[in-house]
Design an enzyme around this catalytic site. Sequence first.
Site, short mmCIF file in Angstrom:
data_model
loop_
_atom_site.label_atom_id
_atom_site.label_comp_id
_atom_site.label_asym_id
_atom_site.label_seq_id
_atom_site.Cartn_x
_atom_site.Cartn_y
_atom_site.Cartn_z
N GLU A 35 -13.27 -8.35 -30.14
CA GLU A 35 -12.05 -8.91 -29.53
C GLU A 35 -11.80 -10.36 -29.95
O GLU A 35 -10.98 -11.05 -29.37
CB GLU A 35 -12.08 -8.75 -28.00
N ARG A 86 -19.58 -2.29 -19.75
CA ARG A 86 -19.45 -3.59 -20.40
C ARG A 86 -20.12 -4.62 -19.51
O ARG A 86 -19.83 -4.67 -18.30
CB ARG A 86 -17.98 -3.94 -20.60
N HIS A 88 0.83 -1.21 0.00
CA HIS A 88 0.00 0.00 0.00
C HIS A 88 0.86 1.25 0.00
O HIS A 88 0.46 2.28 -0.53
CB HIS A 88 -0.93 -0.03 1.21
N CYS A 111 -10.55 0.01 -26.84
CA CYS A 111 -10.44 0.09 -25.38
C CYS A 111 -9.37 -0.85 -24.83
O CYS A 111 -9.16 -0.92 -23.63
CB CYS A 111 -11.78 -0.16 -24.70
N ARG A 121 -15.32 -2.03 -16.57
CA ARG A 121 -15.24 -3.50 -16.50
C ARG A 121 -16.13 -3.96 -15.34
O ARG A 121 -15.66 -4.16 -14.22
CB ARG A 121 -13.79 -3.95 -16.27
N ARG A 146 -2.50 -14.58 -23.31
CA ARG A 146 -2.03 -13.27 -22.81
C ARG A 146 -1.52 -13.33 -21.38
O ARG A 146 -0.88 -12.41 -20.89
CB ARG A 146 -3.14 -12.21 -22.95
N ASP A 197 -7.55 -9.07 -25.97
CA ASP A 197 -8.00 -10.40 -26.36
C ASP A 197 -7.85 -10.62 -27.85
O ASP A 197 -7.54 -11.73 -28.29
CB ASP A 197 -9.46 -10.61 -25.93
C1 PEP Z 1 -9.53 -6.42 -24.28
O1 PEP Z 1 -9.63 -7.64 -24.37
O2 PEP Z 1 -8.79 -5.72 -25.01
C2 PEP Z 1 -10.28 -5.69 -23.24
C3 PEP Z 1 -10.31 -4.37 -23.20
O3 PEP Z 1 -10.93 -6.42 -22.30
P1 PEP Z 1 -10.18 -7.14 -21.05
O4 PEP Z 1 -8.77 -6.65 -21.04
O5 PEP Z 1 -10.96 -6.77 -19.85
O6 PEP Z 1 -10.31 -8.58 -21.45
MG MG Z 2 -11.25 -8.71 -23.37
#
Ligand code: PEP
Ligand code: MG
Length: 538
Positions: free
Chosen positions: A427, A329, A188, A498, A293, A461, A451
């Site tokens: 995505e 989302r 923290h 995004c 999110r 990833r 994604d």
């Molecule tokens: C993505 O997949 O680029 C995205 C913005 O969603 P997340 O990173 O939450 O999977």
């Molecule tokens: Mg995603």
Amino acid sequence: MKQYKASTIVHKIAVGTIFFYDKQESSVKCKKIEDTEAEIMRFERAKEKAKSQLGTLYEKAKREVGETQAEIFAVHQIMLDDMDYCDAIYEIIRANKRNAEYAVAVTGDNFSKIFAEMEDEYLKARAIDVKDISERVIRILLGEANDQVELSEPVILLANELTPSETIQMDHSSLLGFVTRVGSSNSHTAILARSMNVPALFGLDIEREWDGKKAIINGYEGTLTIDPDEKTLLQAQKMLETEQKREQLLETLKGKKTETKTGKRINLYANIGKVSDTGSALINDAEGIGLFRSEFLYLGTDSFPTENDQFLSYKEVAETMGGKKVIIRTLDIGADKKVDYFHLDQEENPALGYRAIRICLEQKEIFKTQIRAILRASAYGNISIMFPMIISVQEVREAKAIVQECKEELREQGIEYKEIEVGIMIETPAAVMISDELAKECDFFSIGTNDLTQYTLAIDRQNPRLESIYDAHHPAIIRMIQMTIENGHKGGAWVGICGELGADLSLIKTFIEMGLDELSVSPSAILPIREIIRMLDE
Ligand code: PEP
Ligand code: MG
């Protein structure tokens, strides 16, 4: 001159004189007591006082570094009431007939050791939090003054370790930077350092003899230089000046339009995961929220968040953003985001498994609860809805039909909502390839490059071994973005990004040339991106 390597928390430079903070730990004596219940009451009173002090620190932190960071102190208040922690203290007082300060010291040490030995880096970092709260209660019991670090002039602070309370209580205008021996990037204290935007290093064997010496913290390289020579000092001072100018420049971009020299406007929005992140979106002058999110509302609890809980969260974000766009989302659970109460099966390939919209279309009641909450909140601001992990037109139609069903239910019940924009995340390669058809079904696309890269390059990833070939700049990704923008526009949908690639400063020009309409990035990336866009001739 001597230079030492350390781990870095904040990428900044500090030049100044060292102040060695020699913390005096309270000396606790072990005493035998007779009236154990009176001793327990002493502990309870001290605990309540500690909680009230933490409340004051929470307010200070909220004012100075924002609500999200201030939550550390709310967590400390909760930790003080932790049953295991309190029971261990009662046990020492009752069974061993020991004084309260001794019981707190022993328990604090034991719990802090347990955390320090944990594998998980996040939990490991909680060791100092336990020490921090225990030390506070002990000082109260002993009638000692608070753990305040007094800084009378601007210094580089060196300490064995710093607790979150010590960090927040310091006079920030006198703190040029700090270096600790103990620490971690998850602590923290590190989180506070980031919010306070001061250069900070940890993991260095600091020496008391350095007190009063001239030093440089280079947070970019992770070095501490003691007694720098003339040349190194000049270099650091130059870097510092450049850094300060840059910060001032970014500050001047607040309130300015995000448009190119020829007047092309880009909507520059922020990605958030929690309601409280809205503060940092606004501080960084986000023009809206491009990705909320929402799954984090589900991850933070041990049962499904109710429609009303969700409604209140969405409403708060919409109202705080004051009419600016907020794209929520819908639930993107599964894969790396697991929640026990969903009782999801173990899967061979979770990233390719039962997740996101696939769960929502099958477990319709869970989905409807969220959609009703979003629709209800839409009456209080400018909300849009967005579906993740889409691979077919059918999925979009089904999801939209559920939205329609919820609207009808609300109408029948006389509950207010607004007509909202409906969009999807692009995505998956499948969504890119049929983006011409998908565009006819939605108001907007938001490209999730994180994604999209994973699925296009067939690279997990999450796998650190593959990090060097997880290349979001791969021509396949760039072409897919281009294709999505073209098809989106042809079908009448606006298109944004995004995923993390949206904040890649080297690609902003390319995206604008492609005709991108919106970028949604982490709050701290907003002003640097605005700066670039305003310099473009497009
Ligand atoms: C993505 O997949 O680029 C995205 C913005 O969603 P997340 O990173 O939450 O999977
Ligand atoms: Mg995603």
